[in-house]
Motif scaffolding. Structure first.
Motif, PDB file in Angstrom:
ATOM      1  N   LYS A  94       0.835  -1.204   0.000  1.00 39.74           N
ATOM      2  CA  LYS A  94       0.000   0.000   0.000  1.00 39.74           C
ATOM      3  C   LYS A  94       0.869   1.252   0.000  1.00 39.74           C
ATOM      4  O   LYS A  94       0.581   2.214  -0.725  1.00 39.74           O
ATOM      5  CB  LYS A  94      -0.932   0.011   1.217  1.00 39.74           C
ATOM      6  CG  LYS A  94      -2.078  -0.956   1.130  1.00 39.74           C
ATOM      7  CD  LYS A  94      -2.935  -0.886   2.388  1.00 39.74           C
ATOM      8  CE  LYS A  94      -4.056  -1.878   2.379  1.00 39.74           C
ATOM      9  NZ  LYS A  94      -4.850  -1.837   3.628  1.00 39.74           N
ATOM     10  N   THR A 137       3.933   1.534  -1.125  1.00 41.83           N
ATOM     11  CA  THR A 137       4.570   1.627  -2.440  1.00 41.83           C
ATOM     12  C   THR A 137       3.594   2.164  -3.469  1.00 41.83           C
ATOM     13  O   THR A 137       3.942   3.019  -4.284  1.00 41.83           O
ATOM     14  CB  THR A 137       5.099   0.241  -2.872  1.00 41.83           C
ATOM     15  OG1 THR A 137       6.031  -0.217  -1.897  1.00 41.83           O
ATOM     16  CG2 THR A 137       5.771   0.317  -4.225  1.00 41.83           C
ATOM     17  N   GLU A 138       2.370   1.688  -3.434  1.00 37.90           N
ATOM     18  CA  GLU A 138       1.345   2.164  -4.369  1.00 37.90           C
ATOM     19  C   GLU A 138       1.081   3.658  -4.175  1.00 37.90           C
ATOM     20  O   GLU A 138       0.929   4.398  -5.143  1.00 37.90           O
ATOM     21  CB  GLU A 138       0.045   1.369  -4.201  1.00 37.90           C
ATOM     22  CG  GLU A 138       0.109  -0.022  -4.765  1.00 37.90           C
ATOM     23  CD  GLU A 138       0.283  -0.042  -6.276  1.00 37.90           C
ATOM     24  OE1 GLU A 138      -0.321   0.796  -6.974  1.00 37.90           O
ATOM     25  OE2 GLU A 138       1.041  -0.900  -6.751  1.00 37.90           O
ATOM     26  N   GLN A 139       1.047   4.108  -2.926  1.00 38.33           N
ATOM     27  CA  GLN A 139       0.822   5.523  -2.644  1.00 38.33           C
ATOM     28  C   GLN A 139       1.969   6.370  -3.175  1.00 38.33           C
ATOM     29  O   GLN A 139       1.751   7.412  -3.794  1.00 38.33           O
ATOM     30  CB  GLN A 139       0.647   5.753  -1.134  1.00 38.33           C
ATOM     31  CG  GLN A 139       0.439   7.204  -0.761  1.00 38.33           C
ATOM     32  CD  GLN A 139      -0.819   7.813  -1.341  1.00 38.33           C
ATOM     33  OE1 GLN A 139      -1.825   7.129  -1.524  1.00 38.33           O
ATOM     34  NE2 GLN A 139      -0.775   9.087  -1.650  1.00 38.33           N
ATOM     35  N   LEU A 180       4.010   5.602  -5.603  1.00 36.50           N
ATOM     36  CA  LEU A 180       3.950   5.554  -7.052  1.00 36.50           C
ATOM     37  C   LEU A 180       2.867   6.489  -7.580  1.00 36.50           C
ATOM     38  O   LEU A 180       3.072   7.202  -8.570  1.00 36.50           O
ATOM     39  CB  LEU A 180       3.710   4.124  -7.523  1.00 36.50           C
ATOM     40  CG  LEU A 180       3.748   3.888  -9.019  1.00 36.50           C
ATOM     41  CD1 LEU A 180       5.062   4.359  -9.619  1.00 36.50           C
ATOM     42  CD2 LEU A 180       3.526   2.412  -9.323  1.00 36.50           C
ATOM     43  N   HIS A 181       1.735   6.525  -6.905  1.00 42.42           N
ATOM     44  CA  HIS A 181       0.654   7.432  -7.296  1.00 42.42           C
ATOM     45  C   HIS A 181       1.113   8.893  -7.216  1.00 42.42           C
ATOM     46  O   HIS A 181       0.874   9.682  -8.128  1.00 42.42           O
ATOM     47  CB  HIS A 181      -0.570   7.206  -6.409  1.00 42.42           C
ATOM     48  CG  HIS A 181      -1.669   8.180  -6.648  1.00 42.42           C
ATOM     49  ND1 HIS A 181      -2.492   8.107  -7.752  1.00 42.42           N
ATOM     50  CD2 HIS A 181      -2.069   9.273  -5.949  1.00 42.42           C
ATOM     51  CE1 HIS A 181      -3.347   9.114  -7.715  1.00 42.42           C
ATOM     52  NE2 HIS A 181      -3.113   9.831  -6.618  1.00 42.42           N
ATOM     53  N   GLU A 182       1.783   9.242  -6.122  1.00 43.18           N
ATOM     54  CA  GLU A 182       2.278  10.607  -5.964  1.00 43.18           C
ATOM     55  C   GLU A 182       3.307  10.947  -7.040  1.00 43.18           C
ATOM     56  O   GLU A 182       3.313  12.055  -7.579  1.00 43.18           O
ATOM     57  CB  GLU A 182       2.886  10.784  -4.569  1.00 43.18           C
ATOM     58  CG  GLU A 182       1.849  10.725  -3.465  1.00 43.18           C
ATOM     59  CD  GLU A 182       2.461  10.660  -2.080  1.00 43.18           C
ATOM     60  OE1 GLU A 182       3.693  10.819  -1.943  1.00 43.18           O
ATOM     61  OE2 GLU A 182       1.705  10.439  -1.124  1.00 43.18           O
ATOM     62  N   ARG A 212       3.478   9.644 -10.049  1.00 46.90           N
ATOM     63  CA  ARG A 212       2.737   9.821 -11.313  1.00 46.90           C
ATOM     64  C   ARG A 212       2.072  11.192 -11.370  1.00 46.90           C
ATOM     65  O   ARG A 212       2.021  11.818 -12.425  1.00 46.90           O
ATOM     66  CB  ARG A 212       1.696   8.720 -11.463  1.00 46.90           C
ATOM     67  CG  ARG A 212       2.278   7.392 -11.827  1.00 46.90           C
ATOM     68  CD  ARG A 212       1.196   6.354 -11.997  1.00 46.90           C
ATOM     69  NE  ARG A 212       1.757   5.084 -12.382  1.00 46.90           N
ATOM     70  CZ  ARG A 212       1.239   3.919 -12.063  1.00 46.90           C
ATOM     71  NH1 ARG A 212       0.128   3.855 -11.352  1.00 46.90           N
ATOM     72  NH2 ARG A 212       1.806   2.802 -12.441  1.00 46.90           N
ATOM     73  N   GLN A 213       1.551  11.652 -10.240  1.00 45.84           N
ATOM     74  CA  GLN A 213       0.935  12.979 -10.201  1.00 45.84           C
ATOM     75  C   GLN A 213       1.967  14.057 -10.544  1.00 45.84           C
ATOM     76  O   GLN A 213       1.670  15.014 -11.244  1.00 45.84           O
ATOM     77  CB  GLN A 213       0.303  13.247  -8.838  1.00 45.84           C
ATOM     78  CG  GLN A 213      -0.900  12.389  -8.520  1.00 45.84           C
ATOM     79  CD  GLN A 213      -2.015  12.595  -9.521  1.00 45.84           C
ATOM     80  OE1 GLN A 213      -2.239  11.745 -10.375  1.00 45.84           O
ATOM     81  NE2 GLN A 213      -2.698  13.687  -9.442  1.00 45.84           N
ATOM     82  N   LYS A 263       2.589  14.046 -14.229  1.00 47.86           N
ATOM     83  CA  LYS A 263       1.481  14.699 -14.939  1.00 47.86           C
ATOM     84  C   LYS A 263       1.643  16.218 -14.904  1.00 47.86           C
ATOM     85  O   LYS A 263       1.402  16.903 -15.898  1.00 47.86           O
ATOM     86  CB  LYS A 263       0.137  14.298 -14.334  1.00 47.86           C
ATOM     87  CG  LYS A 263      -0.325  12.928 -14.727  1.00 47.86           C
ATOM     88  CD  LYS A 263      -1.685  12.627 -14.112  1.00 47.86           C
ATOM     89  CE  LYS A 263      -2.104  11.212 -14.427  1.00 47.86           C
ATOM     90  NZ  LYS A 263      -3.401  10.872 -13.835  1.00 47.86           N
TER      91      LYS A 263
END
Length: 77
Positions: free
Chosen positions: A16, A18-20, A22-24, A26-27, A30
């Motif tokens: 979880k 790591t996913e968070q 990675l999400h940040e 990616r943001q 963007k």
């Protein structure tokens, strides 16, 4: 049995996290892709904040790029 459950719970939490991260990351990417600038003075520090290290081979080629997933900082974030 309880020890295995604790190990699995720990792995899930790590996933979880790591996913968070990675999400940040990616943001942040963007935000960079939405920038409309060719000004190197602006782009250089932004790109540098996303990269932790770059491994260079003996021949000068890029072997591997280590990205800064843990704490990407971005101007204006």
């Amino acid at each position: 049995m309880q020890m295995r459950q604790a190990e699995l719970d720990s792995e899930i939490e790590t996933e979880k996290d790591t996913e968070q991260l990675l999400h940040e990351f990616r943001q942040q990417i963007k935000k960079i892709t939405n920038l409309d600038t060719d000004d190197e003075r602006i782009l250089k520090p932004i790109i540098q904040s996303l990269i932790h290290t770059v491994e260079i081979g003996v021949d000068g080629s890029i072997k591997q790029i280590h990205y800064n997933f843990a704490a990407p900082s971005f101007i204006g974030a």
